[in-house]
Write a protein that holds these residues in place. Structure first.
Motif, PDB file in Angstrom:
ATOM      1  N   ALA A 103     -41.517  39.073  10.430  1.00 27.71           N
ATOM      2  CA  ALA A 103     -41.858  38.856  11.838  1.00 27.71           C
ATOM      3  C   ALA A 103     -41.674  37.388  12.215  1.00 27.71           C
ATOM      4  CB  ALA A 103     -43.293  39.297  12.104  1.00 27.71           C
ATOM      5  N   LEU A 104     -42.115  36.492  11.350  1.00 29.31           N
ATOM      6  CA  LEU A 104     -41.967  35.062  11.609  1.00 29.31           C
ATOM      7  C   LEU A 104     -40.492  34.662  11.661  1.00 29.31           C
ATOM      8  CD1 LEU A 104     -44.821  33.816   9.273  1.00 29.31           C
ATOM      9  CD2 LEU A 104     -44.754  33.457  11.755  1.00 29.31           C
ATOM     10  N   ASN A 105     -39.708  35.159  10.729  1.00 34.47           N
ATOM     11  CA  ASN A 105     -38.298  34.788  10.680  1.00 34.47           C
ATOM     12  C   ASN A 105     -37.499  35.382  11.837  1.00 34.47           C
ATOM     13  OD1 ASN A 105     -37.246  33.208   8.088  1.00 34.47           O
ATOM     14  ND2 ASN A 105     -39.033  34.412   7.484  1.00 34.47           N
ATOM     15  N   ARG A 106     -37.824  36.592  12.253  1.00 32.66           N
ATOM     16  CA  ARG A 106     -37.149  37.174  13.422  1.00 32.66           C
ATOM     17  C   ARG A 106     -37.434  36.346  14.672  1.00 32.66           C
ATOM     18  NH1 ARG A 106     -38.630  43.449  11.951  1.00 32.66           N
ATOM     19  NH2 ARG A 106     -36.747  43.907  10.739  1.00 32.66           N
ATOM     20  N   GLU A 115     -38.906  25.033  16.750  1.00 30.12           N
ATOM     21  CA  GLU A 115     -40.256  24.698  16.310  1.00 30.12           C
ATOM     22  C   GLU A 115     -40.755  25.656  15.228  1.00 30.12           C
ATOM     23  OE1 GLU A 115     -42.893  24.589  19.605  1.00 30.12           O
ATOM     24  OE2 GLU A 115     -42.042  22.760  20.465  1.00 30.12           O
ATOM     25  N   LEU A 116     -40.541  26.953  15.451  1.00 29.63           N
ATOM     26  CA  LEU A 116     -41.055  27.918  14.488  1.00 29.63           C
ATOM     27  C   LEU A 116     -40.284  27.818  13.178  1.00 29.63           C
ATOM     28  CD1 LEU A 116     -42.987  30.130  13.743  1.00 29.63           C
ATOM     29  CD2 LEU A 116     -41.494  31.788  14.872  1.00 29.63           C
ATOM     30  N   GLY A 117     -38.977  27.612  13.253  1.00 31.21           N
ATOM     31  CA  GLY A 117     -38.193  27.439  12.034  1.00 31.21           C
ATOM     32  C   GLY A 117     -38.678  26.257  11.220  1.00 31.21           C
ATOM     33  N   ALA A 118     -39.004  25.172  11.907  1.00 32.04           N
ATOM     34  CA  ALA A 118     -39.517  23.985  11.213  1.00 32.04           C
ATOM     35  C   ALA A 118     -40.865  24.275  10.567  1.00 32.04           C
ATOM     36  CB  ALA A 118     -39.641  22.822  12.190  1.00 32.04           C
ATOM     37  N   ALA A 119     -41.702  25.043  11.247  1.00 35.11           N
ATOM     38  CA  ALA A 119     -43.012  25.401  10.690  1.00 35.11           C
ATOM     39  C   ALA A 119     -42.849  26.287   9.463  1.00 35.11           C
ATOM     40  CB  ALA A 119     -43.860  26.117  11.747  1.00 35.11           C
ATOM     41  N   ILE A 120     -41.892  27.218   9.501  1.00 35.62           N
ATOM     42  CA  ILE A 120     -41.641  28.094   8.356  1.00 35.62           C
ATOM     43  C   ILE A 120     -41.158  27.271   7.169  1.00 35.62           C
ATOM     44  CG2 ILE A 120     -40.117  29.911   7.484  1.00 35.62           C
ATOM     45  CD1 ILE A 120     -40.263  31.171  10.292  1.00 35.62           C
ATOM     46  N   ALA A 121     -40.268  26.329   7.430  1.00 32.11           N
ATOM     47  CA  ALA A 121     -39.754  25.488   6.345  1.00 32.11           C
ATOM     48  C   ALA A 121     -40.870  24.644   5.736  1.00 32.11           C
ATOM     49  CB  ALA A 121     -38.636  24.588   6.870  1.00 32.11           C
ATOM     50  N   ALA A 122     -41.697  24.054   6.599  1.00 36.16           N
ATOM     51  CA  ALA A 122     -42.758  23.164   6.105  1.00 36.16           C
ATOM     52  C   ALA A 122     -43.837  23.915   5.349  1.00 36.16           C
ATOM     53  CB  ALA A 122     -43.375  22.401   7.279  1.00 36.16           C
ATOM     54  N   GLN A 166     -33.592  38.796   2.388  1.00 36.24           N
ATOM     55  CA  GLN A 166     -34.444  38.478   3.532  1.00 36.24           C
ATOM     56  C   GLN A 166     -33.690  38.610   4.850  1.00 36.24           C
ATOM     57  OE1 GLN A 166     -36.193  34.474   4.393  1.00 36.24           O
ATOM     58  NE2 GLN A 166     -38.137  35.528   4.069  1.00 36.24           N
ATOM     59  N   ILE A 167     -32.442  38.157   4.898  1.00 38.98           N
ATOM     60  CA  ILE A 167     -31.688  38.285   6.144  1.00 38.98           C
ATOM     61  C   ILE A 167     -31.418  39.747   6.453  1.00 38.98           C
ATOM     62  CG2 ILE A 167     -29.404  38.009   5.085  1.00 38.98           C
ATOM     63  CD1 ILE A 167     -30.538  36.745   8.548  1.00 38.98           C
ATOM     64  N   ARG A 168     -31.218  40.563   5.428  1.00 39.30           N
ATOM     65  CA  ARG A 168     -31.042  42.001   5.666  1.00 39.30           C
ATOM     66  C   ARG A 168     -32.315  42.623   6.210  1.00 39.30           C
ATOM     67  NH1 ARG A 168     -29.027  44.070   0.068  1.00 39.30           N
ATOM     68  NH2 ARG A 168     -29.173  46.119   1.075  1.00 39.30           N
ATOM     69  N   ARG A 169     -33.472  42.137   5.753  1.00 39.11           N
ATOM     70  CA  ARG A 169     -34.743  42.604   6.320  1.00 39.11           C
ATOM     71  C   ARG A 169     -34.868  42.149   7.772  1.00 39.11           C
ATOM     72  NH1 ARG A 169     -38.327  45.155   6.441  1.00 39.11           N
ATOM     73  NH2 ARG A 169     -40.213  44.010   5.913  1.00 39.11           N
TER      74      ARG A 169
END
Length: 203
Positions: A103-106, A115-122, A166-169
Motif C-alpha cells: 500500500a505504501l509503495n503503490r 515525499e512518501l518515497g523518501a519516507a519509505i527509503a529512510a 515487490q514491483i509485481r505485487r
C-alpha cells in the motif's frame, strides 16, 4: 496518557491512515482527514508526528520494526552470520511483500512530490540494509564469504531475495505470498548467494 494507551491510540491512527492511503493516495490524504477517520484531534496528530511526512515515516518504521529488531538481535548474539541471515530473511521478505508495504509503495509511485518515497527509503531500506551489511561484514571477516565488499554482498543478497517480487505485487500481478512460497524463495536465494559469494565456491 499512559504508554500502553498511547501505543494503542497510535495503532488506531496508523490503521486509519492506511485506509485513507488506499482510497485516496498520499496526495489526497491529509492529517485532518486521518484525524477524522481515527476520531482523534488534529492537534494530537501534529504533536505526535510533526506533519504528514512524519506520520508516514513512523508507519514505515513500524512496518520494518520486526525485521530490524531480528537483525539487531542476530548481530548482538554474535552467532553464525549466514545462519542468522537465513533466519531473518523470511521476516524481511514477508514484510516487503505484505499488504502494508505494498500500500505504501503503490501510493509512493503515484506521489509526484516524492515525499512518501523518501519516507519509505529512510524508514525502510536505509534502516534495514546497513544491518544486513553488518552481518555480511562479519561473514567476510570470518572467511565465510569472498565478496568484493560487505556492501556489494548485501546488494547481491537483497537482489537475489527480492528480485522483481515487490514491483509485481505493486502492479497487482502477484498475490500476497503464502509461507511456503517465502520459504522456497529464501532457500533459493541463500543457495544462489552462497554459490556466488561463498568461500568454497569454484572460480
Amino acid at each position: 496518557m499512559r504508554e500502553e494507551a498511547r501505543t494503542e491510540r497510535q495503532a488506531q491512527i496508523e490503521r486509519a491512515a492506511y485506509r485513507l492511503l488506499r482510497e485516496r493516495g498520499y496526495g489526497g490524504t491529509s492529517m485532518l482527514a486521518i484525524a477524522r477517520e481515527a476520531r482523534a484531534s488534529n492537534e494530537t496528530l501534529y504533536r505526535w508526528y510533526g506533519d504528514k511526512n512524519g506520520l508516514f515515516k513512523t508507519m514505515v518504521e513500524a512496518n520494518a520494526r520486526e525485521t530490524r529488531e531480528a537483525l539487531l538481535r542476530a548481530i548482538e548474539a554474535g552467532d553464525d552470520p549466514l545462519e542468522c541471515l537465513e533466519n531473518v530473511a523470511p521476516v524481511l521478505l514477508s514484510m516487503l511483500l505484505g499488504e502494508r508495504a505494498i500500500a505504501l509503495n503503490r501510493a509512493a509511485a503515484a506521489d509526484e512530490s516524492g515525499e512518501l518515497g523518501a519516507a519509505i527509503a529512510a524508514g525502510g531500506r536505509n534502516a534495514v540494509a546497513p544491518l544486513v551489511e553488518e552481518l555480511l561484514r562479519r561473514a567476510c571477516e570470518a572467511g565465510s564469504l569472498t565478496a568484493l565488499s560487505p556492501s556489494t554482498a548485501a546488494e547481491q543478497f537483497l537482489g537475489l531475495l527480492i528480485g522483481d517480487l515487490q514491483i509485481r505485487r505493486v502492479i497487482g500481478v502477484l498475490p500476497e505470498p503464502e509461507a511456503d512460497f517465502v520459504e522456497a524463495r529464501v532457500f533459493t536465494a541463500m543457495t544462489a548467494f552462497k554459490s556466488l559469494c561463498g568461500s568454497s565456491r569454484i572460480d
